[in-house]
Design a protein around this motif. Structure first.
Motif, PDB file in Angstrom:
ATOM      1  N   GLY A  95       1.574  -3.037 -28.893  1.00  0.00           N
ATOM      2  CA  GLY A  95       1.392  -4.239 -29.697  1.00  0.00           C
ATOM      3  C   GLY A  95       2.653  -4.668 -30.410  1.00  0.00           C
ATOM      4  N   CYS A  96       3.586  -3.757 -30.636  1.00  0.00           N
ATOM      5  CA  CYS A  96       4.813  -4.070 -31.371  1.00  0.00           C
ATOM      6  C   CYS A  96       5.881  -4.692 -30.483  1.00  0.00           C
ATOM      7  CB  CYS A  96       5.390  -2.807 -31.993  1.00  0.00           C
ATOM      8  SG  CYS A  96       4.351  -2.096 -33.267  1.00  0.00           S
ATOM      9  N   GLU A  97       5.891  -4.376 -29.226  1.00  0.00           N
ATOM     10  CA  GLU A  97       6.979  -4.825 -28.365  1.00  0.00           C
ATOM     11  C   GLU A  97       6.750  -6.256 -27.888  1.00  0.00           C
ATOM     12  OE1 GLU A  97       9.794  -3.118 -24.852  1.00  0.00           O
ATOM     13  OE2 GLU A  97       7.768  -2.365 -24.985  1.00  0.00           O
ATOM     14  N   THR A  98       7.796  -7.054 -28.054  1.00  0.00           N
ATOM     15  CA  THR A  98       7.801  -8.427 -27.564  1.00  0.00           C
ATOM     16  C   THR A  98       9.062  -8.607 -26.748  1.00  0.00           C
ATOM     17  OG1 THR A  98       8.937  -9.230 -29.531  1.00  0.00           O
ATOM     18  CG2 THR A  98       6.526  -9.293 -29.570  1.00  0.00           C
ATOM     19  N   ALA A  99       9.160  -9.730 -26.065  1.00  0.00           N
ATOM     20  CA  ALA A  99      10.348 -10.010 -25.261  1.00  0.00           C
ATOM     21  C   ALA A  99      11.587 -10.048 -26.152  1.00  0.00           C
ATOM     22  CB  ALA A  99      10.180 -11.335 -24.529  1.00  0.00           C
ATOM     23  N   THR A 100      12.712  -9.671 -25.590  1.00  0.00           N
ATOM     24  CA  THR A 100      13.968  -9.670 -26.334  1.00  0.00           C
ATOM     25  C   THR A 100      14.332 -11.094 -26.732  1.00  0.00           C
ATOM     26  OG1 THR A 100      14.737  -7.776 -25.054  1.00  0.00           O
ATOM     27  CG2 THR A 100      16.411  -9.033 -26.238  1.00  0.00           C
ATOM     28  N   PRO A 101      14.554 -11.329 -28.027  1.00  0.00           N
ATOM     29  CA  PRO A 101      14.994 -12.664 -28.442  1.00  0.00           C
ATOM     30  C   PRO A 101      16.483 -12.838 -28.159  1.00  0.00           C
ATOM     31  CG  PRO A 101      14.797 -11.239 -30.348  1.00  0.00           C
ATOM     32  CD  PRO A 101      14.332 -10.443 -29.159  1.00  0.00           C
ATOM     33  N   TYR A 102      16.975 -14.062 -28.322  1.00  0.00           N
ATOM     34  CA  TYR A 102      18.398 -14.338 -28.140  1.00  0.00           C
ATOM     35  C   TYR A 102      19.127 -13.798 -29.367  1.00  0.00           C
ATOM     36  CZ  TYR A 102      22.734 -16.819 -27.297  1.00  0.00           C
ATOM     37  OH  TYR A 102      24.052 -17.121 -27.076  1.00  0.00           O
ATOM     38  N   GLN A 103      19.827 -12.696 -29.197  1.00  0.00           N
ATOM     39  CA  GLN A 103      20.498 -12.013 -30.292  1.00  0.00           C
ATOM     40  C   GLN A 103      21.649 -11.185 -29.747  1.00  0.00           C
ATOM     41  OE1 GLN A 103      17.455  -9.414 -31.814  1.00  0.00           O
ATOM     42  NE2 GLN A 103      17.494  -8.091 -30.035  1.00  0.00           N
ATOM     43  N   PRO A 104      22.590 -10.795 -30.611  1.00  0.00           N
ATOM     44  CA  PRO A 104      23.656  -9.899 -30.150  1.00  0.00           C
ATOM     45  C   PRO A 104      23.082  -8.522 -29.822  1.00  0.00           C
ATOM     46  CG  PRO A 104      24.164 -10.810 -32.331  1.00  0.00           C
ATOM     47  CD  PRO A 104      22.775 -11.224 -31.983  1.00  0.00           C
TER      48      PRO A 104
END
Length: 190
Positions: free
Chosen positions: A25-34
């Motif tokens: 439940g905690c994992e989501t797709a990687t956002p645009y970030q360094p």
């Protein structure tokens, strides 16, 4: 079939299932970030300047990030770098998307009369001796074992940047047009 007559086994099973559900439940797709090596980040972009007008750019996603998203974020970062360094367009000199796969098995080894055993079982069947291991699917007699493959994608590109009108070639991109068109699709961290 596994028996839960021992309360310790039942409690351990419930705890493992609860932990797996909490983590999923905690994992989501990687956002645009360094990309950060330390901390909780499991993906992002990184880049390095090779020459005054040449960069190597990469974006790595976690297991929830699609290949399309990884490649979109790579293009967006390339355009962002181009504009940030005072250039107007960029050309993909080289580009590659790698797929990293991991296979997980819910119960790779089961308790038998002689303790834990596996990971390869041999059996004698109609056609002689055969073997089975959990990495090639579940055995035909036990449907309780779950084999799952998780894919992660990483896109890497080398770009050459330039000023003025964009060259008329398929690998060249107008940086500001890329930023404008892909900007609405970019998900920033919360």
């Amino acid at each position: 079939m596994q028996s839960f007559s021992n309360p310790r086994h039942a409690i351990r099973g419930v705890a493992i299932v609860a932990l797996m559900l909490a983590l999923a439940g905690c994992e989501t797709a990687t956002p645009y970030q360094p990309l950060t090596r330390s901390g909780t980040s499991s993906g992002g972009y990184s880049d390095i300047q090779i020459e005054p007008n040449r960069f190597r750019v990469s974006f790595a996603g976690n297991s929830m990030t699609s290949r399309e998203t990884v490649e979109t974020y790579l293009l967006y970062r390339a355009a962002q770098l181009t504009v940030d360094h005072g250039f107007d367009w960029f050309r993909m000199a080289d580009r590659n998307t790698e797929k990293h796969s991991s296979t997980y098995i819910s119960e790779p080894f089961g308790p038998g009369p002689w303790g834990y055993w596996g990971p390869v079982w041999r059996y004698h069947g109609r056609f002689g001796w055969r073997s089975w291991d959990p990495f090639w699917g579940d055995p035909f007699w036990d449907r309780t074992i779950d084999v799952q493959t998780i894919n992660r994608y990483e896109a890497v590109a080398e770009i050459v940047t330039g000023r003025g009108p964009k060259p008329d070639e398929a690998r060249a991109f107008d940086a500001r047009a890329v930023l404008g068109n892909l900007g609405p699709r970019i998900q920033l961290p919360r």
